[in-house]
Design a protein around this motif. Structure first.
Motif, PDB file in Angstrom:
ATOM      1  N   LEU A   1      -0.677   0.176  -8.535  1.00 39.59           N
ATOM      2  CA  LEU A   1      -1.291   1.386  -9.068  1.00 39.59           C
ATOM      3  C   LEU A   1      -2.366   1.913  -8.130  1.00 39.59           C
ATOM      4  CD1 LEU A   1      -1.592   3.391 -11.392  1.00 39.59           C
ATOM      5  CD2 LEU A   1      -3.155   1.777 -12.502  1.00 39.59           C
ATOM      6  N   SER A   2      -3.214   1.031  -7.608  1.00 38.45           N
ATOM      7  CA  SER A   2      -4.282   1.470  -6.712  1.00 38.45           C
ATOM      8  C   SER A   2      -3.716   2.022  -5.408  1.00 38.45           C
ATOM      9  CB  SER A   2      -5.241   0.321  -6.427  1.00 38.45           C
ATOM     10  OG  SER A   2      -4.621  -0.697  -5.659  1.00 38.45           O
ATOM     11  N   GLU A   3      -2.692   1.382  -4.868  1.00 39.79           N
ATOM     12  CA  GLU A   3      -2.127   1.861  -3.601  1.00 39.79           C
ATOM     13  C   GLU A   3      -1.491   3.233  -3.746  1.00 39.79           C
ATOM     14  OE1 GLU A   3      -2.577   0.823  -0.703  1.00 39.79           O
ATOM     15  OE2 GLU A   3      -3.502  -1.114  -1.120  1.00 39.79           O
ATOM     16  N   ILE A   4      -0.834   3.497  -4.877  1.00 37.42           N
ATOM     17  CA  ILE A   4      -0.258   4.816  -5.100  1.00 37.42           C
ATOM     18  C   ILE A   4      -1.373   5.848  -5.228  1.00 37.42           C
ATOM     19  CG2 ILE A   4       1.145   6.237  -6.644  1.00 37.42           C
ATOM     20  CD1 ILE A   4       2.750   4.140  -5.100  1.00 37.42           C
ATOM     21  N   MET A   5      -2.410   5.533  -5.984  1.00 39.91           N
ATOM     22  CA  MET A   5      -3.510   6.478  -6.177  1.00 39.91           C
ATOM     23  C   MET A   5      -4.272   6.741  -4.886  1.00 39.91           C
ATOM     24  SD  MET A   5      -5.253   5.609  -9.854  1.00 39.91           S
ATOM     25  CE  MET A   5      -4.498   6.193 -11.371  1.00 39.91           C
TER      26      MET A   5
ATOM     27  N   ALA B   1       2.643  10.893  -9.295  1.00 41.02           N
ATOM     28  CA  ALA B   1       2.636  10.559 -10.719  1.00 41.02           C
ATOM     29  C   ALA B   1       4.053  10.496 -11.273  1.00 41.02           C
ATOM     30  CB  ALA B   1       1.804  11.577 -11.493  1.00 41.02           C
ATOM     31  N   ARG B   2       4.896  11.418 -10.850  1.00 41.36           N
ATOM     32  CA  ARG B   2       6.295  11.394 -11.322  1.00 41.36           C
ATOM     33  C   ARG B   2       6.991  10.120 -10.840  1.00 41.36           C
ATOM     34  NH1 ARG B   2       5.877  16.636  -9.367  1.00 41.36           N
ATOM     35  NH2 ARG B   2       7.351  16.264  -7.675  1.00 41.36           N
ATOM     36  N   ASN B   3       6.762   9.776  -9.570  1.00 41.40           N
ATOM     37  CA  ASN B   3       7.381   8.556  -9.048  1.00 41.40           C
ATOM     38  C   ASN B   3       6.779   7.302  -9.655  1.00 41.40           C
ATOM     39  OD1 ASN B   3       9.316   9.673  -7.317  1.00 41.40           O
ATOM     40  ND2 ASN B   3       7.793  10.021  -5.715  1.00 41.40           N
ATOM     41  N   LEU B   4       5.490   7.373 -10.032  1.00 41.27           N
ATOM     42  CA  LEU B   4       4.848   6.252 -10.706  1.00 41.27           C
ATOM     43  C   LEU B   4       5.600   5.915 -11.993  1.00 41.27           C
ATOM     44  CD1 LEU B   4       2.048   4.745 -10.048  1.00 41.27           C
ATOM     45  CD2 LEU B   4       1.173   6.043 -11.982  1.00 41.27           C
ATOM     46  N   LEU B   5       5.915   6.948 -12.759  1.00 40.83           N
ATOM     47  CA  LEU B   5       6.664   6.750 -14.006  1.00 40.83           C
ATOM     48  C   LEU B   5       8.065   6.220 -13.733  1.00 40.83           C
ATOM     49  CD1 LEU B   5       5.927   9.656 -16.511  1.00 40.83           C
ATOM     50  CD2 LEU B   5       5.928   7.210 -16.965  1.00 40.83           C
TER      51      LEU B   5
ATOM     52  N   PRO C   1      11.366   3.505  -6.658  1.00 41.35           N
ATOM     53  CA  PRO C   1      10.950   4.903  -6.495  1.00 41.35           C
ATOM     54  C   PRO C   1       9.475   5.018  -6.115  1.00 41.35           C
ATOM     55  CG  PRO C   1      12.174   4.604  -8.546  1.00 41.35           C
ATOM     56  CD  PRO C   1      11.914   3.233  -7.996  1.00 41.35           C
ATOM     57  N   GLY C   2       9.199   5.879  -5.134  1.00 34.44           N
ATOM     58  CA  GLY C   2       7.824   6.160  -4.762  1.00 34.44           C
ATOM     59  C   GLY C   2       7.159   5.124  -3.887  1.00 34.44           C
ATOM     60  N   ILE C   3       7.876   4.081  -3.513  1.00 36.19           N
ATOM     61  CA  ILE C   3       7.295   3.037  -2.649  1.00 36.19           C
ATOM     62  C   ILE C   3       7.891   3.162  -1.252  1.00 36.19           C
ATOM     63  CG2 ILE C   3       7.106   0.556  -2.223  1.00 36.19           C
ATOM     64  CD1 ILE C   3       6.805   0.090  -5.138  1.00 36.19           C
TER      65      ILE C   3
ATOM     66  N   THR D   1       3.289   1.305   1.444  1.00 34.65           N
ATOM     67  CA  THR D   1       3.007   0.741   0.119  1.00 34.65           C
ATOM     68  C   THR D   1       3.736  -0.582  -0.080  1.00 34.65           C
ATOM     69  OG1 THR D   1       2.790   3.002  -0.709  1.00 34.65           O
ATOM     70  CG2 THR D   1       2.961   1.263  -2.347  1.00 34.65           C
ATOM     71  N   ALA D   2       4.968  -0.664   0.400  1.00 36.83           N
ATOM     72  CA  ALA D   2       5.722  -1.920   0.282  1.00 36.83           C
ATOM     73  C   ALA D   2       5.010  -3.039   1.021  1.00 36.83           C
ATOM     74  CB  ALA D   2       7.139  -1.734   0.813  1.00 36.83           C
ATOM     75  N   ALA D   3       4.547  -2.756   2.233  1.00 34.67           N
ATOM     76  CA  ALA D   3       3.846  -3.780   3.011  1.00 34.67           C
ATOM     77  C   ALA D   3       2.522  -4.159   2.350  1.00 34.67           C
ATOM     78  CB  ALA D   3       3.603  -3.277   4.436  1.00 34.67           C
ATOM     79  N   ALA D   4       1.808  -3.169   1.809  1.00 36.95           N
ATOM     80  CA  ALA D   4       0.519  -3.448   1.175  1.00 36.95           C
ATOM     81  C   ALA D   4       0.693  -4.323  -0.065  1.00 36.95           C
ATOM     82  CB  ALA D   4      -0.171  -2.134   0.798  1.00 36.95           C
ATOM     83  N   ILE D   5       1.674  -4.004  -0.898  1.00 40.22           N
ATOM     84  CA  ILE D   5       1.902  -4.807  -2.107  1.00 40.22           C
ATOM     85  C   ILE D   5       2.340  -6.214  -1.726  1.00 40.22           C
ATOM     86  CG2 ILE D   5       3.279  -5.039  -4.208  1.00 40.22           C
ATOM     87  CD1 ILE D   5       3.451  -1.953  -4.258  1.00 40.22           C
ATOM     88  N   ALA D   6       3.274  -6.311  -0.772  1.00 45.30           N
ATOM     89  CA  ALA D   6       3.767  -7.627  -0.358  1.00 45.30           C
ATOM     90  C   ALA D   6       2.631  -8.493   0.178  1.00 45.30           C
ATOM     91  CB  ALA D   6       4.862  -7.465   0.698  1.00 45.30           C
ATOM     92  N   ALA D   7       1.765  -7.902   1.004  1.00 45.97           N
ATOM     93  CA  ALA D   7       0.677  -8.681   1.611  1.00 45.97           C
ATOM     94  C   ALA D   7      -0.422  -8.998   0.605  1.00 45.97           C
ATOM     95  CB  ALA D   7       0.094  -7.908   2.792  1.00 45.97           C
TER      96      ALA D   7
END
Length: 357
Positions: free
Chosen positions: A45-49, A96-100, A125-127, A131-137
């Motif tokens: 959530l934080s990385e998307i925002m 926000a649309r991709n977040l949902l 969706p939306g990653i 963002t993928a690297a940030a979440i994984a790490a």
């Protein structure tokens, strides 16, 4: 210079950075404290925002989101309008649309559990790659190397990389990956990513970096050459094109104002708007065909809003709907008291302020 780059793994820069981070890490509402296990939902959530948005701006939105949607299941079950309203003001509404979409995909296809690998995260969706690297790490401590604006700047200066942006991004990604690999025995890729983000946000700032407090002051090639404030270099910016249009504040006898919802795809997708025309031909309001017989009052001044790719100036016209006025299809009446719970983008909130003060 090439020798310095090639010997990146031997510089002990990772150890210096992590030592500094352990003493000076920022406390952020989405960041796990030392000894805590990161929550993938909060990290995501934080990385998307935070995409294209500052930490200061994001904090209140993030905290409000967590209150409204404390888990991935709560977010997935939320009505679209509730999410878009909570997002209103953050901009880049496709996020926000991709977040949902992402939340609903995770719940239906993954039982609400985030996959841990970059490759699997990229299918959601939306990653995207960052963002993928940030979440994984950060969430899963995978050997991944996210590169945001802070990390670009920090590594461009550490290694004196003079390739201008945006071409620099690929070069920095290569060195960021090497950096994580060099620290593999310590197994702290998430902390390395967050440490470089913190370093860029607090010390290695775009202007007037505080090099005396930097853990890398003795290793920084840009500092040694006296070019730290010139990096990263950027291609010359093109001036933003100008657009102009008209927005209508049409009230009925109940004091309600006419609005319509933008199409889901494209600029301001899915957001509620006052009818407007002249600046986005694909989404001009059909209200224009119903206006010839209605007297308009042009309000003094104008509303100016800067989008990513253009600058918009809107003339505002106020109208009163005649007794037999029938709104065009897809238009609805909304009372101003309900505006706080309406998914209005920032440009429309500016119009509301312009009209109501």
């Amino acid at each position: 210079m090439s020798e310095r780059k090639n010997n990146l793994a031997e510089m002990h820069a990772a150890q210096k950075l992590l030592g500094w981070y352990d003493r000076h890490r920022r406390v952020l509402p989405w960041r796990a404290l030392p000894g805590e296990t990161p929550d993938p939902y909060r990290v995501w959530l934080s990385e998307i925002m935070l995409q294209q948005t500052t930490v200061v701006t994001v904090k209140p939105y993030y905290e409000k989101f967590l209150q409204l949607f404390p888990t991935i299941h709560d977010l997935a079950a939320a009505p679209d309008d509730a999410v878009m309203t909570a997002w209103a003001g953050l901009g880049y509404y496709s996020r926000a649309r991709n977040l949902l979409k992402c939340a609903r995909t995770l719940v239906t296809a993954h039982d609400g559990v985030f996959p841990q690998s970059e490759s699997a995260l990229l299918t959601l969706p939306g990653i995207g790659p960052y963002t993928a690297a940030a979440i994984a790490a950060i969430a899963f401590n995978q050997q991944a190397a996210p590169v945001d604006g802070n990390i670009e700047r920090v590594l461009a200066r550490l290694l004196a990389l003079t390739t201008p942006l945006p071409k620099l991004k690929a070069e920095v990604k290569t060195y960021a990956t090497q950096f994580v690999e060099a620290d593999a025995p310590n197994n702290r890729p998430g902390d390395i990513a967050q440490a470089m983000m913190d370093l860029g946000a607090t010390i290695c700032t775009p202007k007037r970096p505080n090099c005396l407090l930097c853990p890398w002051q003795e290793d920084c090639a840009a500092k040694l050459q006296g070019i730290e404030e010139t990096l990263p270099r950027r291609a010359p910016k093109k001036p933003k094109p100008e657009r102009r249009g008209t927005v209508w504040w049409l009230e009925n006898k109940k004091g309600e104002v006419l609005m319509y919802r933008r199409p889901e795809k494209g600029l301001l997708g899915g957001m509620m708007m006052l009818p407007s025309a002249g600046w986005d031909a694909d989404n001009d309001s059909t209200l224009t065909h119903a206006l010839p017989d209605i007297e308009t009052q042009s309000l003094p001044g104008a509303v100016v809003h800067v989008f990513t790719h253009f600058r918009l100036t809107l003339k505002v016209e106020r109208l009163t709907a005649p007794p037999r006025f029938k709104p065009p299809a897809a238009h609805i009446w909304v009372h101003p008291k309900d505006f706080p719970d309406t998914a209005l983008p920032s440009v429309m909130r500016k119009v509301v302020t312009h009209v109501l003060g």
